[in-house]
Design a protein around this motif. Structure first.
Motif, PDB file in Angstrom:
ATOM      1  N   LYS A  98       0.843  -1.198   0.000  1.00  0.00           N
ATOM      2  CA  LYS A  98       0.000   0.000   0.000  1.00  0.00           C
ATOM      3  C   LYS A  98       0.881   1.252   0.000  1.00  0.00           C
ATOM      4  O   LYS A  98       0.665   2.170  -0.796  1.00  0.00           O
ATOM      5  N   ARG A  99       1.869   1.260   0.873  1.00  0.00           N
ATOM      6  CA  ARG A  99       2.798   2.400   0.942  1.00  0.00           C
ATOM      7  C   ARG A  99       3.549   2.567  -0.376  1.00  0.00           C
ATOM      8  O   ARG A  99       3.726   3.689  -0.869  1.00  0.00           O
ATOM      9  N   GLU A 102       1.264   4.101  -3.054  1.00  0.00           N
ATOM     10  CA  GLU A 102       1.076   5.539  -2.848  1.00  0.00           C
ATOM     11  C   GLU A 102       2.312   6.314  -3.286  1.00  0.00           C
ATOM     12  O   GLU A 102       2.209   7.357  -3.945  1.00  0.00           O
ATOM     13  N   GLU A 105       2.635   6.292  -7.134  1.00  0.00           N
ATOM     14  CA  GLU A 105       1.724   7.251  -7.765  1.00  0.00           C
ATOM     15  C   GLU A 105       2.262   8.679  -7.645  1.00  0.00           C
ATOM     16  O   GLU A 105       2.261   9.440  -8.623  1.00  0.00           O
TER      17      GLU A 105
END
Length: 154
Positions: A98-99, A102, A105
């Motif tokens: 998840k990190r 992010e 992106e």
């Protein structure tokens, strides 16, 4: 010498120098996010989907040992993880956390913005012509998709 006097730059010189320019801007964006350029490439590639180590080695044009080190360093930072490949129980694939997603992106957006700024003095027609010619070069040489179109296309 012709360039210094305002003459035309040859294709080879223009490609090499533009490659240097884009690499420098990409590296600046990576530093902004405390990434190496190679980590930035890895994250951008994984934005599309998880990949096996063999596929990543081919895509990033890295020796397997270099790729292993890159994935190890990026795993230690909590940006990617290794998981079993559901299609092949003996293989593993690399997935963004998840990190990592992010950060990928944010880095991708910043890198796109910086590279886009290099073309600020060009007209839309010049930008389109450049994209068409470089796209032809990339397709003709089967360059792997290490960076996607900002809108998600190839």
């Amino acid at each position: 010498m012709a360039e210094a006097m305002g003459g035309q730059m040859g294709a080879v010189t223009a490609l090499v120098r533009s490659s240097f320019l884009v690499s420098s801007v990409y590296a600046e964006a990576a530093r902004e996010y405390k990434l190496t350029p190679q980590q930035g490439q890895l994250l951008c590639v994984l934005m599309a989907q998880p990949y096996g180590m063999g596929e990543l080695s081919t895509t990033l044009r890295l020796a397997k040992s270099s790729l292993t080190e890159l994935v190890d360093r990026t795993t230690m930072r909590g940006l990617v993880r290794r998981e079993p490949d559901p299609r092949d129980g003996r293989a593993i694939r690399v997935v963004l956390t998840k990190r990592g997603g992010e950060l990928a992106e944010a880095f991708y957006t910043a890198a796109c913005r910086r590279v886009d700024a290099l073309m600020e003095g060009m007209t839309p027609a010049q930008r389109n012509a450049l994209a068409e010619l470089l796209g032809l070069l990339v397709r003709h040489n089967n360059v792997p998709m290490v960076f996607m179109e900002p809108d998600g296309g190839a």
